[in-house]
Write a protein that holds these residues in place. Structure first.
Motif, PDB file in Angstrom:
ATOM      1  N   GLY A 161       7.742   2.979   5.424  1.00  0.00           N
ATOM      2  CA  GLY A 161       8.726   1.985   4.959  1.00  0.00           C
ATOM      3  C   GLY A 161       8.239   0.558   5.063  1.00  0.00           C
ATOM      4  O   GLY A 161       9.041  -0.378   5.046  1.00  0.00           O
ATOM      5  N   ILE A 162       6.909   0.370   5.169  1.00  0.00           N
ATOM      6  CA  ILE A 162       6.375  -0.993   5.284  1.00  0.00           C
ATOM      7  C   ILE A 162       6.014  -1.492   3.880  1.00  0.00           C
ATOM      8  O   ILE A 162       5.028  -1.056   3.287  1.00  0.00           O
ATOM      9  N   VAL A 163       6.865  -2.387   3.382  1.00  0.00           N
ATOM     10  CA  VAL A 163       6.684  -2.932   2.036  1.00  0.00           C
ATOM     11  C   VAL A 163       6.741  -4.460   2.124  1.00  0.00           C
ATOM     12  O   VAL A 163       6.579  -5.026   3.198  1.00  0.00           O
ATOM     13  N   LEU A 164       6.984  -5.111   1.010  1.00  0.00           N
ATOM     14  CA  LEU A 164       6.963  -6.577   0.986  1.00  0.00           C
ATOM     15  C   LEU A 164       8.380  -7.121   0.862  1.00  0.00           C
ATOM     16  O   LEU A 164       9.176  -6.625   0.056  1.00  0.00           O
ATOM     17  N   GLY A 165       8.662  -8.167   1.638  1.00  0.00           N
ATOM     18  CA  GLY A 165      10.009  -8.749   1.642  1.00  0.00           C
ATOM     19  C   GLY A 165      10.381  -9.347   0.302  1.00  0.00           C
ATOM     20  O   GLY A 165      11.567  -9.418  -0.049  1.00  0.00           O
ATOM     21  N   ARG A 209       0.873  -1.179   0.000  1.00  0.00           N
ATOM     22  CA  ARG A 209       0.000   0.000   0.000  1.00  0.00           C
ATOM     23  C   ARG A 209       0.907   1.225   0.000  1.00  0.00           C
ATOM     24  O   ARG A 209       1.889   1.277   0.747  1.00  0.00           O
ATOM     25  N   SER A 210       0.568   2.206  -0.811  1.00  0.00           N
ATOM     26  CA  SER A 210       1.497   3.325  -1.007  1.00  0.00           C
ATOM     27  C   SER A 210       1.698   4.141   0.266  1.00  0.00           C
ATOM     28  O   SER A 210       2.814   4.591   0.542  1.00  0.00           O
ATOM     29  N   GLY A 211       0.646   4.322   1.047  1.00  0.00           N
ATOM     30  CA  GLY A 211       0.793   5.125   2.269  1.00  0.00           C
ATOM     31  C   GLY A 211       1.752   4.475   3.247  1.00  0.00           C
ATOM     32  O   GLY A 211       2.651   5.129   3.797  1.00  0.00           O
ATOM     33  N   LEU A 212       1.582   3.176   3.468  1.00  0.00           N
ATOM     34  CA  LEU A 212       2.473   2.474   4.401  1.00  0.00           C
ATOM     35  C   LEU A 212       3.890   2.425   3.864  1.00  0.00           C
ATOM     36  O   LEU A 212       4.865   2.589   4.605  1.00  0.00           O
ATOM     37  N   GLY A 213       4.015   2.180   2.561  1.00  0.00           N
ATOM     38  CA  GLY A 213       5.346   2.064   1.965  1.00  0.00           C
ATOM     39  C   GLY A 213       6.102   3.383   1.984  1.00  0.00           C
ATOM     40  O   GLY A 213       7.277   3.440   2.355  1.00  0.00           O
ATOM     41  N   HIS A 214       5.396   4.447   1.611  1.00  0.00           N
ATOM     42  CA  HIS A 214       6.074   5.743   1.504  1.00  0.00           C
ATOM     43  C   HIS A 214       6.300   6.392   2.864  1.00  0.00           C
ATOM     44  O   HIS A 214       7.387   6.898   3.154  1.00  0.00           O
ATOM     45  N   LYS A 215       5.273   6.358   3.716  1.00  0.00           N
ATOM     46  CA  LYS A 215       5.385   7.099   4.993  1.00  0.00           C
ATOM     47  C   LYS A 215       6.097   6.292   6.066  1.00  0.00           C
ATOM     48  O   LYS A 215       6.754   6.863   6.945  1.00  0.00           O
TER      49      LYS A 215
END
Ligand SMILES: O=c1ccn([C@H]2C[C@H](O)[C@@H](COP(=O)(O)OP(=O)(O)OP(=O)(O)O)O2)c(=O)[nH]1
Ligand SMILES: [Mg+2]
Length: 151
Positions: free
Chosen positions: A78-82, A70-76
């Motif tokens: 740093g929560i992305v997929l391993g 999700r862009s909000g979690l990833g951008h704000k």
């Protein structure tokens, strides 16, 4: 609108949490919930495989599923997929899992039921490989990795 078979593996879905759905009619993705038992804190660099509480059976070999951040979690945060992107085969029937990676600089706590990634269905072109000695000439040829410059 296509149909997708889904099994609910976690009885909190449908009771405590809505079945994942599109946030708006035009949303491309269906948000996936982290069906953890208790809050889980990811320190910077941590990567955990988290259940979605669902399995899906796409069935059609001309389709695949993708799990995207999700862009909000990833951008704000740093929560992305391993695995950067999860690719779900059309014949996979096991539990749908999310590899969740904190690539950021602060601890991040994921609450049970939190929507942390999204699922999209994409068309697949399944090609057979034809082995050849030479390709027909193309404008680019073997140029790549910046060969066309930046301006
Ligand atoms: O984020 C993901 C990625 C994959 N999968 C499941 C569905 C997919 O169909 C299966 C296999 O994924 P993949 O082919 O990417 O992994 P692999 O390491 O090549 O495993 P395999 O040898 O089982 O194909 O694992 C997930 O649940 N979540
Ligand atoms: Mg594979």
């Amino acid at each position: 609108m296509s149909r997708l078979q889904v099994k609910v593996l976690d009885d909190r879905i449908g009771r405590d949490f809505d079945l994942p759905q599109r946030a708006t009619a035009g949303s491309a993705g269906i948000d996936l919930r982290a069906m953890v038992e208790t809050p889980i804190t990811l320190s910077p660099g941590d990567c955990e495989l988290l259940p979605t509480g669902l399995s899906v059976y796409i069935a059609d070999p001309n389709l695949a599923g993708m799990i995207l951040p999700r862009s909000g979690l990833g951008h704000k945060h740093g929560i992305v997929l391993g695995n950067l992107v999860g690719l779900i085969d059309s014949d996979y029937q096991g539990p749908l899992m999310m590899s969740c990676w904190n690539r950021g600089t602060k601890d991040f706590t994921i609450e049970p039921g939190e929507r942390i990634a999204q699922f999209v269905l994409v068309p697949i072109v399944a090609a057979e490989l034809d082995v050849v000695d030479e390709f027909d000439a193309s404008e680019r040829g073997a140029g790549g990795f910046g060969s066309t410059g930046t301006a």
